[in-house]
Design an enzyme around this catalytic site. Structure first.
Site, PDB file in Angstrom:
ATOM      1  N   GLY A  20     -30.222 -19.254  13.418  1.00 24.02           N
ATOM      2  CA  GLY A  20     -29.122 -18.479  13.970  1.00 24.02           C
ATOM      3  C   GLY A  20     -28.758 -17.332  13.052  1.00 24.02           C
ATOM      4  N   LEU A  21     -27.839 -16.518  13.531  1.00 22.89           N
ATOM      5  CA  LEU A  21     -27.327 -15.401  12.745  1.00 22.89           C
ATOM      6  C   LEU A  21     -25.992 -15.789  12.133  1.00 22.89           C
ATOM      7  CD1 LEU A  21     -27.647 -12.350  11.935  1.00 22.89           C
ATOM      8  CD2 LEU A  21     -26.126 -11.865  13.876  1.00 22.89           C
ATOM      9  N   ASP A  50     -23.255 -17.920  14.352  1.00 16.77           N
ATOM     10  CA  ASP A  50     -22.319 -18.705  13.550  1.00 16.77           C
ATOM     11  C   ASP A  50     -21.125 -17.844  13.146  1.00 16.77           C
ATOM     12  OD1 ASP A  50     -21.978 -21.323  11.838  1.00 16.77           O
ATOM     13  OD2 ASP A  50     -21.522 -19.646  10.494  1.00 16.77           O
ATOM     14  N   TYR A  55     -13.748 -15.210   8.950  1.00 22.39           N
ATOM     15  CA  TYR A  55     -14.612 -14.030   8.876  1.00 22.39           C
ATOM     16  C   TYR A  55     -13.949 -12.810   9.526  1.00 22.39           C
ATOM     17  CZ  TYR A  55     -18.201 -17.655   8.060  1.00 22.39           C
ATOM     18  OH  TYR A  55     -18.923 -18.723   7.601  1.00 22.39           O
ATOM     19  N   LYS A  84     -15.152 -21.927  13.281  1.00 19.86           N
ATOM     20  CA  LYS A  84     -14.616 -22.883  12.310  1.00 19.86           C
ATOM     21  C   LYS A  84     -13.108 -22.750  12.172  1.00 19.86           C
ATOM     22  CE  LYS A  84     -18.874 -22.096   9.719  1.00 19.86           C
ATOM     23  NZ  LYS A  84     -19.116 -20.712  10.177  1.00 19.86           N
ATOM     24  N   HIS A 117     -13.736 -26.050   8.460  1.00 22.26           N
ATOM     25  CA  HIS A 117     -14.475 -25.204   7.520  1.00 22.26           C
ATOM     26  C   HIS A 117     -14.523 -25.806   6.114  1.00 22.26           C
ATOM     27  CE1 HIS A 117     -15.610 -20.694   6.958  1.00 22.26           C
ATOM     28  NE2 HIS A 117     -16.335 -21.464   6.177  1.00 22.26           N
TER      29      HIS A 117
END
Length: 322
Positions: A20-21, A50, A55, A84, A117
């Site tokens: 995945g990225l 992901d 983020y 997450k 997380h």
């Protein structure tokens, strides 16, 4: 022609892509770069993206997904979305609220996988890293066991197809298992040839039928801004370079292939189109048993990412051996 993706079946019966990225870290990407990276990845054949609340780029992921659905590249059900729960939302009443916000930002009705997380809880605030006047993180006493129970309700509500954990040690995982109505479907941890994490992976596979493991920092995070002089450089390892030359592949591709053959999902991160493509060209060759063992012997239990600001937290995971 894009390489053919392979899959791992979770203990829920859902299929999870093996490559995945990763979309971390956003703060080093220019606005719009993550959106374009996700579009390139989906066009190349990636079907796992992901994400995480911390983020702060779920909106860009949503834009990319919308564009690639509109142009016929993918359907929503083709794409495995992970996000997450952040540390400031561990209290039971905040868990589903945060997932609802992530789902809204991602422009979808559900996520395929929702992870806690970190086991550490921070003060419940809109600040993602709440700090006192001395600059120290302010912790919460929320117990991740109670957080897990709230995660289970997210599955009940249809907001997450599967749930799991990230950065937990073996004792913390056992505490979850002791109360879990729904067992974790996935553990996301740092894994690369210099940090094999074999004991933790074996522990999880023994304790949880059908659990999947996702490797983050699979390349040793070579561009991390906090790296220090003298730290090991995985992608420059002479034996890795030798295998790469023999296979006519790049060191990056050898590392990713090694992790796939260990039965892991892998989420290398990049916003550079050529690297995104390179990271996915790993399905047309195999490493021999001897090559696998050579790379396994690289392990030095060296961790690229350790969340040092939280060292004093009661639930800091990395004081344990595994």
């Amino acid at each position: 022609m894009a390489a053919a993706q392979t899959y791992i079946t979770l203990n829920t019966g859902i299929k999870m892509p093996t490559v995945g990225l990763g979309t971390w870290p956003v703060w080093m990407a220019e606005p719009g770069q993550v959106r374009e990276a996700v579009k390139v990845a989906l066009s190349e054949g990636y079907r796992l993206i992901d994400c995480a609340r911390i983020y702060q780029n779920e909106g860009e992921v949503a834009e990319a997904l919308r564009d690639k659905i509109q142009d016929g590249t993918v359907k929503r059900e083709d794409v495995f979305l992970t996000t997450k729960l952040w540390n400031t939302s561990h209290r039971k009443d905040r868990v589903m609220q945060e997932l609802q916000q992530s789902v809204k930002l991602l422009g979808v009705d559900y996520v395929d996988l929702y992870l806690i997380h970190w086991p550490m809880a921070y003060k419940e605030t809109e600040e993602l890293f709440p700090r006192d006047k001395d600059g120290k993180l302010i912790f919460s006493d929320a117990d991740y066991v109670e957080t897990w129970k709230a995660m289970e309700t997210c599955v009940d509500a249809g907001l997450a197809k599967a749930i799991g954990i990230s950065n937990f040690n073996n004792k913390q995982i056992q505490r979850i298992l002791d109360v879990a109505r729904i067992k974790p479907a996935n553990l996301q941890i740092e894994v690369n040839p210099y940090m094999a994490n074999t004991k933790l992976i074996e522990f999880c596979r023994e304790k949880i039928d059908g659990v999947s493991i996702t490797a983050y920092c699979p390349l040793g995070s070579p561009n991390r801004p906090w790296q220090k002089e003298g730290e090991p450089k995985l992608l420059e390892d002479p034996k890795l370079l030798e295998i790469a030359k023999l296979k006519n592949k790049t060191p990056v591709q050898i590392v990713i292939r090694h992790l796939i053959q260990r039965g892991l999902a892998v989420i290398p991160k990049s916003v550079t189109p050529s690297r995104i493509k390179e990271n996915f060209q790993v399905f047309d060759f195999e490493l021999t048993a001897e090559e696998m063992q050579t790379i396994a012997n690289f392990n030095i239990n060296w961790r690229a990412y350790s969340e040092p600001d939280a060292l004093e937290h009661k639930d800091y995971p990395f004081h344990e051996e595994f």
